[in-house]
Write a protein that holds these residues in place. Sequence first.
Motif: not given
Length: 624
Positions: A239-245, A277-282, A288-292
Amino acid sequence: MKKTLIALSIHSLLYSSLSFAEHTSSQIFNKATKNDETIVVTANRSMQDKFDTLAAVDIFTREEIEKIQPLSISDLLNRVAGISISTQGTTAQTSSDFVRGTNSAHILVLVNGVRLGIKNLADIPVQLVERVEVIRGPRSALWGTDAVGGVVQIFTRDLTAGESQVGGRFGSNSLYQGYGALGFGNDDHSYTLSASAEISKGFDVTAPSGSIPPAVDKNDDDGYDRQSVSLSGTSQFSKQYTVEISTQYAQGTTEIDANTQYTGDEISYKNYHLSLRNHLQLEQVYLQLGLSTSQDSTADNYSDYNNQNGFPNPNSLFTTTREQVTALAQLPFTEASQLTAGYEWYNESIDSNNIYDKTERDAKAFFISTSRNIERLKLEASVRYDKIADIDGETSYQLAVGYQVSDQLLFSLSHGTAFKAPSLNDLYYPLQGNPDLTSETSDSLEFLTRYQTELFSAEISVYQTTIDNLIEWAPLDSSVPYSPWRPENIAKAEIFGAEATITADIADTSNRLTLSHIDAEDKSTGKQLARRPHFSANYNFIYTLGQLGFTFDVNYQGSSFDNSAIQESQLKAYTVLDIGVNYRINSQMSLWAKITNLTDKNYQTVSEYLSAERGYSFSLDYKF
């Protein structure tokens, strides 16, 4: 209105932490959500209601794109107030998009939140696009360099698991196109794979007047082919952590009319981007931390004409690569206020068979943005500092205040600065670069009025922009004949403009009218900037009758000059009419037919380059 726009928000990675916290467990997105034209995420790097946004905004959903059937992204943008498009022939040839009178390089292009180096928007197949957001006005305080005239963000196809779409189109100039998209995954892992291929023999795009020797009319058709494939989606691990590609690869070849003693007559390109991109909801903050990474490569076929000058002719090869890291934090104070802070680092490099003095540079930036609503008063403020190697640092800011008179009426006043950093070519191109260049900078003031009801809307903007240190080519010594030329910060522009966008749904019709007036003056010469018509207008009419739909487009562009320095090569005013019809055979299959340039108008948007004659196309689309 239901704001469960997580697919769009995660795709752009710019949504508010309040919205993410409320809906992060939802990974199945309904059609109404994905076609929601009342939500915008590009203006302030957070999800907003379009009505509340203190900037001029246009949104094109997939449903609208399918009704309009544009030939390209640029064709779609030609319907936006304040934007004029100049094209050197077919949709595959070079196009220039002028936003509010600024230069064509003063527009930032994002795909799924990733900054891309490509400026020819036709390289992005419109069939692979889910949604387009257009923000007019400066946005460097949030996005950095290039965002002087505005920002265009393109979202690629976004299907849920089990959804699929295939289609094809054929038309005049031997146009053939096929495309498809497939959604797969489950509740926690949702991805879309899409692809498109297009080929056309084109038409003879060049009609040189003799004033530009390299422009050669070979009396042949200038065709093109292009292919593209993309994959995008999200995986929710908790519920807290999602990754997007998000990734896309495109390639193609375009024929041009050129003097082959100096260059080739075909341009091939390959480009790709990949982002993770990494999404973390505290509990109280979203991180958010993104690498591209992205790369754009072009090459001509000059070697096909070896020895015509008595020596081998190498192809011109250019590859630019960009690596980027983005960190973002969003902290909501209350339901009426939030704070966004971010850091960006990127490296740009160029590889070529030309020998550059320098081939790469690093850049870093910090920005902070905040918004607050106090009853009917809306306040926004953003500031950003960019430091690009070998260039003076730039601080950009954006201030806006809005007053919501009622649920239907909003006034806003904004002031912002922006900049465009010189490119690696401007600085270090062999024998012609100028390492002493500084950034082009702008200062803008805008007053906006927005009125909206369920069936009617109107948005009117009046703005003034001053641009300093404009980069133009100039001789090193004007007193010396045949002196070498190089780019210099010598120009200044003053732009005054007014624009209006009016929409109305009447009975079974949808109506959209845009009006634009732009006075863009080069203060160093007192002349109007090139290819900026004083007045332009567009009217789009859509009529639905059961399973039948009809579209009618009128596009008027006033006269302008192609050479701002000497005011020669006048581009005459013109009006182009397009008509279309679509038939929905059933809930899955639809047919489209379209005629462009119905009256077969002979016109030019760039001197010595012809625009398309009357054309037609037929399309079949199947969803399952």
